[in-house]
Design a protein around this motif. Structure first.
Motif, PDB file in Angstrom:
ATOM      1  N   LEU A 194       0.818  -1.210   0.000  1.00 19.23           N
ATOM      2  CA  LEU A 194       0.000   0.000   0.000  1.00 19.23           C
ATOM      3  C   LEU A 194       0.857   1.268   0.000  1.00 19.23           C
ATOM      4  O   LEU A 194       0.387   2.334  -0.409  1.00 19.23           O
ATOM      5  CB  LEU A 194      -0.924   0.006   1.230  1.00 19.23           C
ATOM      6  N   ARG A 203      -7.578   0.890   8.166  1.00 20.71           N
ATOM      7  CA  ARG A 203      -8.893   0.377   7.744  1.00 20.71           C
ATOM      8  C   ARG A 203      -9.370   1.052   6.461  1.00 20.71           C
ATOM      9  O   ARG A 203      -9.253   2.274   6.283  1.00 20.71           O
ATOM     10  CB  ARG A 203      -9.914   0.598   8.848  1.00 20.71           C
ATOM     11  N   ASP A 204      -9.905   0.217   5.579  1.00 17.27           N
ATOM     12  CA  ASP A 204     -10.551   0.715   4.370  1.00 17.27           C
ATOM     13  C   ASP A 204     -11.946   1.200   4.758  1.00 17.27           C
ATOM     14  O   ASP A 204     -12.749   0.418   5.268  1.00 17.27           O
ATOM     15  CB  ASP A 204     -10.644  -0.411   3.343  1.00 17.27           C
ATOM     16  N   SER A 224     -14.518   1.596   3.176  1.00 17.99           N
ATOM     17  CA  SER A 224     -15.612   0.866   2.527  1.00 17.99           C
ATOM     18  C   SER A 224     -15.856  -0.501   3.139  1.00 17.99           C
ATOM     19  O   SER A 224     -16.849  -1.153   2.805  1.00 17.99           O
ATOM     20  CB  SER A 224     -15.324   0.709   1.027  1.00 17.99           C
ATOM     21  N   SER A 225     -14.980  -0.965   4.015  1.00 15.24           N
ATOM     22  CA  SER A 225     -15.172  -2.263   4.683  1.00 15.24           C
ATOM     23  C   SER A 225     -16.001  -2.034   5.934  1.00 15.24           C
ATOM     24  O   SER A 225     -15.510  -1.526   6.934  1.00 15.24           O
ATOM     25  CB  SER A 225     -13.824  -2.905   5.025  1.00 15.24           C
ATOM     26  N   THR A 255      -7.956  -3.877   5.456  1.00 11.38           N
ATOM     27  CA  THR A 255      -7.179  -2.830   4.803  1.00 11.38           C
ATOM     28  C   THR A 255      -7.659  -2.667   3.358  1.00 11.38           C
ATOM     29  O   THR A 255      -8.490  -3.425   2.871  1.00 11.38           O
ATOM     30  CB  THR A 255      -5.689  -3.185   4.791  1.00 11.38           C
ATOM     31  N   ARG A 256      -7.133  -1.660   2.679  1.00 11.77           N
ATOM     32  CA  ARG A 256      -7.425  -1.524   1.253  1.00 11.77           C
ATOM     33  C   ARG A 256      -6.788  -2.681   0.496  1.00 11.77           C
ATOM     34  O   ARG A 256      -5.816  -3.289   0.957  1.00 11.77           O
ATOM     35  CB  ARG A 256      -6.877  -0.200   0.710  1.00 11.77           C
ATOM     36  N   GLU A 257      -7.314  -2.998  -0.667  1.00 14.02           N
ATOM     37  CA  GLU A 257      -6.776  -4.078  -1.476  1.00 14.02           C
ATOM     38  C   GLU A 257      -5.417  -3.704  -2.044  1.00 14.02           C
ATOM     39  O   GLU A 257      -5.164  -2.533  -2.346  1.00 14.02           O
ATOM     40  CB  GLU A 257      -7.736  -4.416  -2.620  1.00 14.02           C
ATOM     41  N   ARG A 274      -5.871  -8.590   0.687  1.00 18.58           N
ATOM     42  CA  ARG A 274      -5.845  -7.544   1.717  1.00 18.58           C
ATOM     43  C   ARG A 274      -5.613  -8.208   3.060  1.00 18.58           C
ATOM     44  O   ARG A 274      -5.631  -9.431   3.166  1.00 18.58           O
ATOM     45  CB  ARG A 274      -7.155  -6.756   1.734  1.00 18.58           C
TER      46      ARG A 274
END
Length: 369
Positions: free
Chosen positions: A122, A186-187, A189-190, A196-198, A286
């Motif tokens: 990332l 943390r993403d 959108s989760s 985490t983000r992809e 992720r």
């Protein structure tokens, strides 16, 4: 007068079973195959009785276990996919065992390796995929290596039992992962399952051509062969085995035991950290709580069943991977909980530990009556 040569028929070699010399030469090797095999069969028999108490036919159990693990090409691919991290986490236990250390913290090293690999991926989203993948491998190995090295350092410099410290480090590693995944990493959108983000589809390591088995299996097999060569065919490995046999004698002859402990622990943790990187780059994409799937703990069983031999770890990991892969089929066909395979793994572990007392005590394997 010369005597005639013996009849060729009479000169036929004596069968191994009737040759005490054969058993004296190969008895130990036979033990390393026979005793774990008997422990495995005994565990399966006890598990069959356990299942029979719930009104299920043990023969159906064994049939569906085979079908779920090795019965079809799909089953084989599922088994091999699960075996990949088991090989690497088993090395986390097997390598320190050469020094007489019992490290059971492979699960923690896997989590830290996964977290490290995700973090570096990332951090450099602009880099080419090959660069990102290499960076992830390095980060996973270093992260997991340093994590287990901490247990080795506590053993060497503070006298802390490595078994206890490595186990406690598992829970610390899980807490760190949860803290970061649910916090700064943390993403947004989760929602229901923090992650985490992809890392990006381009940075995934993909599958072996013609199969659905990811390249992690190749990494694991190569690591096992490399570990075998390191331990049994290098000066470093010889020194480690000498120290593991008698640490006091090793110190007397001038071996740097402390350095050996730290280096072996780093390599062991690096193997488990690589397993974490593979789970991110080949399966999850992720970092999230799904990474705590118990591969590190099953790896302990693999290492003990393989008698800490890096090459023997490969078939044992495939066998245990198959047992794990069969859990879903057992649930669908017999109505057993998916966690039933965990019960079987626990029974196998108990049998393996109990069978340890048999090594060197079977008279006929020494060529004695």
């Amino acid at each position: 007068m010369t005597t005639e040569a013996a009849d060729p028929v009479e000169a036929v070699a004596v069968s191994p079973a009737a040759d005490p010399g054969f058993l004296q030469r190969y008895g130990t090797t036979i033990e390393y195959i026979l005793i774990p095999g008997a422990a495995l069969v005994g565990a399966l028999a006890v598990f069959g009785i356990f299942v029979a108490l719930f009104g299920k036919n043990p023969l159906d159990l064994y049939f569906y276990m085979y079908q779920g693990a090795f019965g079809t090409w799909f089953s084989w691919q599922n088994t091999l996919t699960r075996a990949a991290p088991l090989i690497l986490t088993a090395l986390c236990t097997a390598l320190p065992a050469q020094l007489g250390m019992v490290i059971i913290g492979g699960e923690g090293a896997l989590l830290i390796g996964a977290l490290s690999a995700t973090s570096i991926a990332l951090a450099i989203p602009w880099a080419p995929p090959l660069v990102v993948q290499i960076a992830m491998v390095c980060a996973g190995v270093v992260g997991g290596g340093l994590w287990i090295t901490l247990a080795g350092a506590l053993r060497q410099y503070r006298g802390v039992n490595e078994t206890i410290s490595s186990l406690l480090l598992v829970y610390i590693g899980l807490a760190i992962l949860n803290h970061l995944v649910e916090g700064v990493m943390r993403d947004p959108s989760s929602l229901n399952k923090p992650s985490t983000r992809e890392i990006g589809a381009a940075n995934m390591i993909g599958s072996i051509p013609g199969t659905d088995v990811h390249w992690g299996l190749v990494f694991g097999v190569v690591a096992a062969f490399a570990s075998y060569i390191l331990i049994y065919h290098t000066v470093f490995g010889f020194a480690a085995r000498v120290a593991g046999g008698n640490i006091r004698a090793a110190k007397i002859v001038g071996l740097g035991v402390g350095k050996l402990i730290l280096m072996i622990c780093f390599l062991a943790g690096g193997a488990a950290g690589l397993a974490g990187m593979i789970e991110v780059a080949a399966v999850q994409g992720r970092t999230n709580a799904n990474l705590a799937a118990g591969y590190g703990f099953t790896g302990i069983l693999v290492a003990f069943l393989a008698r800490q031999n890096p090459l023997a770890i490969i078939p044992v990991a495939i066998l245990l991977g198959g047992i794990s892969a069969s859990g879903g089929l057992l649930q669908r066909r017999l109505g057993l909980p998916d966690a039933s395979v965990l019960v079987l793994q626990g029974i196998i572990f108990v049998f393996v530990l109990a069978s340890d007392a048999l090594y060197g005590r079977i008279a006929f394997l020494k060529g004695k009556s």
